[in-house]
Design a protein around this motif. Structure first.
Motif: not given
Ligand SMILES: O=c1ccn([C@H]2C[C@H](O)[C@@H](CO)O2)c(=O)[nH]1
Ligand SMILES: [Zn+2]
Length: 128
Positions: A102-107
């Motif tokens: 559930d760790t957020q990954v953003s670009s």
């Protein structure tokens, strides 16, 4: 959550990228729950296959520094490009090793930001 701080850290890291072959600069910023940031950039080699992505540089740097990655809030990548780019397959597998699903990954780029989770980027990941 402080996405602006991560975007800015990842943007600065992208400026340090060593990408003379692809000219494609990437920065990554991991934020811990205590607010600390660990950055990475892509580092290429004349033997192209040795090149390391920004995301994995940041994760391996954190491991080498003894940082507990069970306290990761999110990771943001930054590319100084018009399009947003999602992490490559190798980085997804390495994120699945060290981050929870559930760790957020953003670009982000200079215009936009988009968000996923580690689990959505690599569903049914290999494990044993
Ligand atoms: O998610 C990605 C995808 C690619 N790259 C790097 C690897 C190589 O140096 C360059 C072009 O593939 O971009 C990253 O750092 N992160
Ligand atoms: Zn990658």
């Amino acid at each position: 959550m402080n996405p602006t701080k991560r975007v800015e850290a990842a943007r600065e890291a992208a400026e340090r990228a060593y990408a003379p072959y692809s000219k494609f600069k990437v920065g990554a910023a991991i934020e811990l729950n205590n607010g600390d940031i660990i950055t990475g950039c892509n580092v290429e080699n004349v033997s192209y296959g040795l090149s390391n992505c920004a995301e994995r540089t940041a994760i391996y740097r954190a491991i080498a520094e003894g940082i507990d990655l069970s306290n990761v809030k999110a990771i943001t990548i930054y590319t100084p490009t018009e399009q947003l780019h999602s992490p490559c397959g190798a980085c997804r597998q390495v994120m699945a090793e060290f981050f929870s699903a559930d760790t957020q990954v953003s670009s982000a780029n200079r215009h936009d930001i988009t968000h996923w989770t580690v689990g959505s980027l690599l569903p049914e990941s290999f494990s044993f």
